[in-house]
Design a protein around this motif. Structure first.
Motif, short mmCIF file in Angstrom:
data_model
loop_
_atom_site.label_atom_id
_atom_site.label_comp_id
_atom_site.label_asym_id
_atom_site.label_seq_id
_atom_site.Cartn_x
_atom_site.Cartn_y
_atom_site.Cartn_z
N SER A 38 0.83 -1.21 0.00
CA SER A 38 0.00 0.00 0.00
C SER A 38 0.86 1.26 0.00
O SER A 38 0.53 2.26 -0.65
CB SER A 38 -0.93 0.00 1.21
N THR A 295 -8.22 -7.34 3.14
CA THR A 295 -9.23 -6.32 2.87
C THR A 295 -10.13 -6.11 4.08
O THR A 295 -10.44 -4.96 4.45
CB THR A 295 -10.08 -6.74 1.66
N ASN A 298 -8.22 -4.21 6.77
CA ASN A 298 -8.10 -2.78 6.45
C ASN A 298 -9.37 -2.02 6.83
O ASN A 298 -9.31 -0.87 7.28
CB ASN A 298 -7.81 -2.61 4.95
N ASN A 303 -7.62 0.99 8.09
CA ASN A 303 -6.45 1.13 7.21
C ASN A 303 -5.16 1.39 7.98
O ASN A 303 -4.31 2.17 7.54
CB ASN A 303 -6.68 2.24 6.18
#
Length: 526
Positions: A38, A295, A298, A303
């Motif tokens: 990321s 996912t 997050n 996040n």
């Protein structure tokens, strides 16, 4: 063991510790790992598909590396290979710190995957005889696999903390420091002696290896970028598909015509090899749930990459526990089927737990036991399928079967199922979002109060969209866990009635007496 890597003046009791330290230091280099992807994507303004491509080619590089590692070890000494591997990895890490091109990042990650595995194989080849002198396979795997699997999450949390504080480039500089430690240890303590007969490198099918690499890169490109480019509507995807088919056909034809083959497809005629590869391919469904798990984390962890990486450490406890369970089981029992059923059961329970926990408020502590159970299942599947697939094979056959198993386990299975999951997590939330939007009444006072804008008494569509999309994403992840549970239950019922006759091979060789340690070592490092 008489063929030591280290000088005679080095205390033999230090051999294992020195090799373990080198293995961990080499393992810290993993290219564009998922832990810092990321940061790299945002820093380079890259496409998320580039990160998927890096993941695929990294695994592909590892799969390719095993095919030629034996040839290199039969010609060069362990000291030479470790030094060259460390220097090449340092160069590639430095290149990653200097580039802003996603293409170069992808190419560097591909080569890092192959060179990293080569260095680890050389280290482990020298480590295994020290720890397991009688060569009992279950003992070898119960030591090798936990070390191999634990390095990735440990290096991940270290890299995330560095990327958070100093930038993602700095994590590659620190990886070079660990490789510098490897260079110091190997230069000072190791002796440059090659044991055994040298086999000329020209006898290896290097052109076939290039065909295999080209196929892996082309196939990875189709899986990674196909969705973004609308599959066969894109000219680039059409070219990649043609290259996939052409390179695969050329490789198969060449493999049939030459004498020294990289892979022998005759091994698929052996039932335990064929069944083991199929079971491992379906186990990759559960192993590759790391993408929807990431996912979900997050969303739940807002996040926060550090908390995400911290949660990914939990499977380490499962690796240790699973290795202990496998060690005790194969010490006293001589059959594979109960262990395969146990592995499937652990996958089902862990995935079911994830299914029940999916929520925006899930904490890392709630994921502890499912992640530990997932770690138990992963390590047990690696050990059990590895032993089952190689049972009854000769040393030469094991070496070739190892390359095939690593290809399926590290590349083919994760790439295919990862592509399926990626497309599911892209299209399914859109469908669920449409359902949520169609069932909502924007004139409802409660709706307007819940999604009220900052400067207007009416509902803000953007706020509503964010909440709805989050809910749709979580629901799609939950559905994916549910379907995985259904597949797991189906596998468990099938395996209950499926006959598995092979028994574990015990005391295959004695490292202190055998004359071909290098050949045997290539058969046990898979």
């Amino acid at each position: 063991m008489r063929n030591r890597l280290f000088h005679d003046w080095v205390n033999p009791k230090l051999d294992a510790w020195l090799l373990i330290i080198m293995s961990i230091c080499i393992g810290f280099t993993s290219g564009l790992s998922t832990a810092i992807s990321s940061y790299v994507i945002s820093g380079l303004a890259a496409n998320p598909a580039d990160a998927a491509m890096c993941s695929y080619v990294y695994a592909g590089g590892m799969a390719v590396s095993f095919t030629f590692s034996g040839s290199l070890r039969s010609y060069y000494s362990s000291k030479q290979l470790i030094i060259v591997s460390a220097l090449l990895l340092m160069f590639l890490n430095f290149a990653l710190t200097q580039t802003d091109s996603p293409t170069i990042v992808i190419l560097c990650t591909f080569f890092i995957g192959g060179i990293r595995l080569l260095g680890i194989i050389v280290v482990v080849v020298n480590l295994i005889p020290i720890l397991m002198p009688q060569g009992e396979r279950y003992k070898l795997y119960c030591v090798y696999y936990p070390i191999s699997l634990m390095v990735t999450p440990l290096s991940g949390i270290f890299q995330v903390n560095l990327a958070e504080r100093l930038g993602w480039h700095f994590s590659f500089h620190v990886s070079n420091l660990t490789l510098f430690i490897v260079l110091i240890l190997i230069i000072i303590f190791a002796k440059n002696i090659h044991y055994g007969r040298r086999i000329p490198l020209w006898k290896f099918d290097w052109f076939g290896l290039c065909l295999m690499c080209g196929w892996i890169v082309a196939f990875s490109y189709v899986l990674a970028y196909g969705r973004n480019q609308d599959w066969l509507s894109s000219g680039d995807i059409q070219i990649a598909v043609v290259l996939c088919a052409g390179l695969l056909l050329l490789y198969i034809l060449r493999n049939e015509l030459i004498r020294n083959k990289i892979l022998q497809f005759d091994l698929f005629l052996k039932r335990n090899v064929r069944v083991g590869l199929i079971i491992m391919f379906f186990f990759c469904i559960f192993y590759n749930l790391s993408s929807p798990l990431s996912t979900w984390m997050n969303i739940s962890f807002r996040n926060d990459p550090i908390e995400n990486a911290s949660a990914n450490i939990y499977p380490i406890y499962g690796y240790i526990l699973g290795a202990g369970i496998s060690f005790l089981y194969y010490m006293y029992y001589n059959t594979f089927k109960p262990m395969i059923l146990f592995t499937t059961f652990c996958y089902i329970i862990s995935t079911t737990s994830f299914y029940l926990l999916v929520d925006t408020q899930t904490t890392a502590s709630q994921m502890f036991y499912p992640l530990v159970l997932r770690g138990v299942a992963i390590i047990c599947s690696y050990i059990t399928i590895g032993m089952y697939a190689y049972s009854g094979l000769t040393t030469t056959e094991i070496s070739i079967a190892s390359a095939i198993l690593i290809f399926v386990r590290s590349y083919l299975g994760p790439a295919i199922w990862g592509c399926v999951f990626s497309n599911w997590l892209y299209y399914r939330p859109i469908q669920l979002l449409d359902k949520l939007a169609s069932s909502s009444d924007a004139t409802d006072p409660l709706f307007q109060l819940r999604f009220q804008g900052l400067h207007t008494p009416n509902a803000d569509p953007l706020v509503a969209y964010k909440v709805f999309y989050t809910q749709a994403s979580l629901e799609s992840i939950k559905e994916l866990f549910g379907w995985s549970c259904v597949i797991g239950v189906g596998m468990f019922i099938f395996l209950v009635f499926f006959p598995i006759y092979k028994k574990p091979d015990r005391k295959l060789f004695n490292w202190g007496k055998t004359e071909n340690e290098e050949d045997l070592a290539s058969a046990v490092t898979s």
